[in-house]
Design a protein around this motif. Structure first.
Motif, PDB file in Angstrom:
ATOM      1  N   ARG A 168       0.828  -1.218   0.000  1.00  0.00           N
ATOM      2  CA  ARG A 168       0.000   0.000   0.000  1.00  0.00           C
ATOM      3  C   ARG A 168       0.863   1.270   0.000  1.00  0.00           C
ATOM      4  NH1 ARG A 168      -0.513  -0.529   5.814  1.00  0.00           N
ATOM      5  NH2 ARG A 168       0.141   1.478   6.622  1.00  0.00           N
ATOM      6  N   ASP A 169       2.125   1.166   0.443  1.00  0.00           N
ATOM      7  CA  ASP A 169       3.018   2.318   0.475  1.00  0.00           C
ATOM      8  C   ASP A 169       3.946   2.419  -0.729  1.00  0.00           C
ATOM      9  OD1 ASP A 169       2.016   3.200   2.928  1.00  0.00           O
ATOM     10  OD2 ASP A 169       3.440   1.975   4.060  1.00  0.00           O
ATOM     11  N   ALA A 218      12.716   8.101   4.390  1.00  0.00           N
ATOM     12  CA  ALA A 218      11.386   7.781   3.894  1.00  0.00           C
ATOM     13  C   ALA A 218      10.735   6.681   4.716  1.00  0.00           C
ATOM     14  CB  ALA A 218      11.449   7.362   2.421  1.00  0.00           C
ATOM     15  N   PRO A 233       3.493   3.333  -3.875  1.00  0.00           N
ATOM     16  CA  PRO A 233       3.477   4.579  -4.654  1.00  0.00           C
ATOM     17  C   PRO A 233       4.208   5.737  -3.967  1.00  0.00           C
ATOM     18  CG  PRO A 233       1.291   3.608  -4.592  1.00  0.00           C
ATOM     19  CD  PRO A 233       2.148   2.824  -3.625  1.00  0.00           C
ATOM     20  N   ARG A 234       4.226   5.756  -2.655  1.00  0.00           N
ATOM     21  CA  ARG A 234       4.812   6.860  -1.911  1.00  0.00           C
ATOM     22  C   ARG A 234       6.251   6.584  -1.481  1.00  0.00           C
ATOM     23  NH1 ARG A 234       4.620   7.410   3.483  1.00  0.00           N
ATOM     24  NH2 ARG A 234       3.037   5.809   3.666  1.00  0.00           N
ATOM     25  N   GLN A 235       6.613   5.328  -1.193  1.00  0.00           N
ATOM     26  CA  GLN A 235       7.908   5.030  -0.581  1.00  0.00           C
ATOM     27  C   GLN A 235       8.921   4.307  -1.452  1.00  0.00           C
ATOM     28  OE1 GLN A 235       7.466   2.904   3.073  1.00  0.00           O
ATOM     29  NE2 GLN A 235       7.051   4.751   4.238  1.00  0.00           N
TER      30      GLN A 235
END
Length: 103
Positions: free
Chosen positions: A75-76, A99, A78-80
């Motif tokens: 779930r992370d 991060a 895209p961001r991490q």
């Protein structure tokens, strides 16, 4: 890649510095691939990011158990994922990541 052998050959041939692997893949488990990398002196310098759908704490524990350098929950991703890979490329294995993706 369908096998650890194919993955290791590609990494050696292309001089890859970071590998991203999922825990659960159809033909090859990520923990098995990490084990192959960590047992090889020719591959132990390669940083490994473990991606998994298990909860954050569990994926970090699994990363430590397998020898991965960083863990990112699906779930992370895209961001991490990109900041984690960048950090490993800039600083190498075993460095904390701002991060939050590194183990």
């Amino acid at each position: 890649l369908p096998s650890a052998l194919g993955a290791t050959q590609l990494v050696l041939r292309k001089d890859i510095r970071v590998v991203v692997t999922d825990v659960s893949m159809p033909l090859l488990r990520g923990d098995g691939l990490i084990s192959v990398f960590r047992k090889s002196r020719r591959l132990d310098h390669v940083a490994i990011v473990l991606v998994s759908g298990v909860p954050d704490l569990d994926v970090k524990v699994l990363a430590k158990q397998t020898g991965a350098d960083a863990a990112v929950s699906k779930r992370d991703v895209p961001r991490q994922l990109v900041p984690t890979v960048r950090h490993l490329l800039e600083h190498g294995r075993g460095t904390p990541d701002a991060a939050g993706g590194c183990v």
